[in-house]
Design an enzyme around this catalytic site. Structure first.
Site, PDB file in Angstrom:
ATOM      1  N   GLU A 163       0.770  -1.242   0.129  1.00 22.90           N
ATOM      2  CA  GLU A 163       0.126   0.015  -0.142  1.00 22.90           C
ATOM      3  C   GLU A 163       0.872   1.263  -0.015  1.00 22.90           C
ATOM      4  O   GLU A 163       0.820   2.229   0.884  1.00 22.90           O
ATOM      5  CB  GLU A 163      -0.927   0.119   1.317  1.00 22.90           C
ATOM      6  CG  GLU A 163      -1.820  -1.076   1.205  1.00 22.90           C
ATOM      7  CD  GLU A 163      -2.799  -1.115   2.397  1.00 22.90           C
ATOM      8  OE1 GLU A 163      -3.036  -0.274   3.244  1.00 22.90           O
ATOM      9  OE2 GLU A 163      -4.123  -1.629   2.223  1.00 22.90           O
ATOM     10  N   GLU A 340      -5.240  -8.616   0.977  1.00 17.81           N
ATOM     11  CA  GLU A 340      -6.057  -8.293   2.101  1.00 17.81           C
ATOM     12  C   GLU A 340      -7.553  -8.027   1.786  1.00 17.81           C
ATOM     13  O   GLU A 340      -7.841  -7.432   0.877  1.00 17.81           O
ATOM     14  CB  GLU A 340      -5.558  -6.903   2.809  1.00 17.81           C
ATOM     15  CG  GLU A 340      -3.993  -7.374   3.349  1.00 17.81           C
ATOM     16  CD  GLU A 340      -3.643  -5.883   3.931  1.00 17.81           C
ATOM     17  OE1 GLU A 340      -4.336  -5.086   4.416  1.00 17.81           O
ATOM     18  OE2 GLU A 340      -2.333  -5.684   3.903  1.00 17.81           O
TER      19      GLU A 340
HETATM   20  C1  FCB Z   1      -4.305  -2.388   5.496  1.00 15.20           C
HETATM   21  C2  FCB Z   1      -3.098  -2.807   6.120  1.00 15.20           C
HETATM   22  C3  FCB Z   1      -2.929  -3.730   7.362  1.00 15.20           C
HETATM   23  C4  FCB Z   1      -3.803  -3.778   8.225  1.00 15.20           C
HETATM   24  C5  FCB Z   1      -5.289  -3.471   7.473  1.00 15.20           C
HETATM   25  C6  FCB Z   1      -6.527  -3.299   8.581  1.00 15.20           C
HETATM   26  O1  FCB Z   1      -4.255  -1.044   5.256  1.00 15.20           O
HETATM   27  O2  FCB Z   1      -2.227  -3.132   5.016  1.00 15.20           O
HETATM   28  O3  FCB Z   1      -1.467  -3.975   7.827  1.00 15.20           O
HETATM   29  O4  FCB Z   1      -3.475  -2.536   9.046  1.00 15.20           O
HETATM   30  O5  FCB Z   1      -5.197  -2.186   6.569  1.00 15.20           O
END
Ligand code: FCB
Length: 433
Positions: A163, A340
């Site tokens: 990110e 994620e």
């Molecule tokens: C994302 C991050 C991860 C975690 C989630 C909830 O932005 O990559 O590390 O904190 O959010």
């Protein structure tokens, strides 16, 4: 436990797993900028990462549990500040540790997905301005080369950066993450250097990995931006601006090997064809209004839809957004790995339905030809959630922060059934309608 014929079946070789990041779970990462930031009292609930989940010492039991829950993939990050505690000196013990970690996953037939940079920097690097200057490229390249030499035989999927846009926005616009600066100039510099760093890392991984099946990607956070007052063209306009800066500019610079406005101009050196797969982190949607009070965010005000259900983090629960961002990524003809997706939920009340509704939308995109190869839920364990501290629990497995005891939540059991079946069955779909 195994279902004969799931109603929504996913591809046979689909990767089903979870994701973590070193600083959030390992504990005692004392040599990083985040540790220092915590000691300065910046964490909202007053907690610190301290021992986190003590995953550094408990990884074997944790991995055995993930495998017992039928997960066949796991995303983790290497902690640069452990591997290279002082510039150019690589710590043998830390390297051996991560080899043991990766070997443990391989023995369990769990495919590792390895992130090289997940927000934290070694202290010595942050003292030199971290990603603010192009000096970072050589040191990042040196670290990546070392990691590929040390672990390359065990790793097929490398994620260079986690990110970039979130990292830069939190650290250089909001100032809520280290280094706590507020400068649009530095925001641009940092992202420019991260685009270059990604390209450099990709070249190094491809050159040095001993595996012919090696794949390089980036974990990119995509959000949906919708105008809050659809009748107003200005709301549409700022929503499009938000989308192009947050979602498109960095990703397209990496994909096309050409810098996109506002992060530079011209070709990205080493940047041609720098992505084998697209890592997607999807969480939520922002509604957007035009607002003169926010020149720093291009006159956009961004907020969660006031009338829709929200997570404990205040983020809208918007499963259809998963489908929308997958359709956006689908146009680039690259395999997609969901690196994620998850929900902050103290008592595991939202997570079961969240899982099902988001997987339904992923299935819908796959049916329409979007090449999604895997789903890594954030997160395996409750963990240290950056500036929010321990208040937000994202785990499929509950962690008692006093005893460090792990307990599988109902959502963890549900996910195990989904992983074992390779999809969702009618009873799960019924429970979600
Ligand atoms: C994302 C991050 C991860 C975690 C989630 C909830 O932005 O990559 O590390 O904190 O959010």
């Amino acid at each position: 436990m195994t279902l004969d014929c799931p109603s929504l079946a996913f591809p046979r070789d689909f990767l089903w797993g979870t994701a973590t990041a070193s600083h959030q779970v390992e504990g005692n990462n004392t040599n990083s900028d985040w540790w220092a930031w915590e000691q300065q009292g910046h964490i909202l609930d007053g907690t610190r990462s301290n021992l986190a989940c003590d995953h550094y010492h408990r990884f074997r039991e944790d991995f055995a549990l993930f495998a017992a829950l039928h997960q066949n993939a796991h995303r983790l990050s290497l902690e640069w500040s452990r591997i290279e505690p002082t510039p150019g000196n690589f710590d043998r013990e830390a390297v051996q540790h991560y080899r043991a970690v990766l070997e443990a996953l391989r023995r369990l037939n769990v495919e590792p997905v390895v992130t090289l940079h997940h927000f934290t920097n070694p202290l010595w690097l942050s003292a030199k301005g971290a990603w603010e200057t192009p000096d970072v490229l050589d040191v990042f390249g040196r670290y990546v080369a070392h990691a590929v030499d040390a672990f390359g035989d065990l790793v097929r999927y490398w994620v260079t950066l986690n990110e970039p846009v979130v990292y830069a926005t939190k650290g250089y616009v909001e100032g809520s993450w280290p280094p706590g600066k507020r400068s649009l100039f530095l925001l641009r510099q940092v992202l420019h250097n991260m685009i270059l760093g990604h390209a450099r890392a990709t070249r190094i991984i491809r050159e040095r990995s001993p595996r012919s099946d090696v794949r390089v990607g980036v974990a990119h956070h995509l959000r949906v931006f919708d105008p809050y007052r659809p009748v107003l063209p200005v709301d549409h306009f700022v929503a499009r601006v938000g989308e192009s800066i947050f979602n498109r500019a960095v990703l397209l610079s990496m994909l096309k090997g050409q810098f996109q406005f506002p992060f530079g101009r011209g070709p990205v050196p080493e940047g041609t064809n720098a992505l084998d797969f697209l890592g997607l982190n999807y969480y939520s949607r922002d509604m957007v209004t035009f607002d003169f009070r926010y020149p720093r965010s291009y006159f956009g005000s961004f907020f969660a839809h006031p009338d829709r259900p929200k997570t404990a983090a205040g983020w809208e629960i918007y499963p259809e957004g998963m489908y929308r961002v997958l359709k956006f990524l689908g146009q680039f003809d690259k395999p997609i790995l969901i690196t994620e997706n998850g929900v902050a939920d103290e008592r595991d009340e939202l997570r079961p339905a969240f899982l099902i509704s988001h997987l339904q939308q992923i299935h819908r995109a796959i049916q329409e030809g979007v090449p999604v190869q895997g789903y890594l839920h954030w997160s395996a364990l409750d963990n240290f959630e950056w500036a929010e501290g321990r208040r937000l629990r994202f785990g499929l497995i509950h962690v008692d922060y006093d005893t460090l005891e792990r307990t599988v939540k109902p959502s963890g059991e549900l996910y195990a059934k989904i992983c074992a079946a390779g999809g969702l069955d009618a009873s799960m779909l019924g429970a979600n309608t």
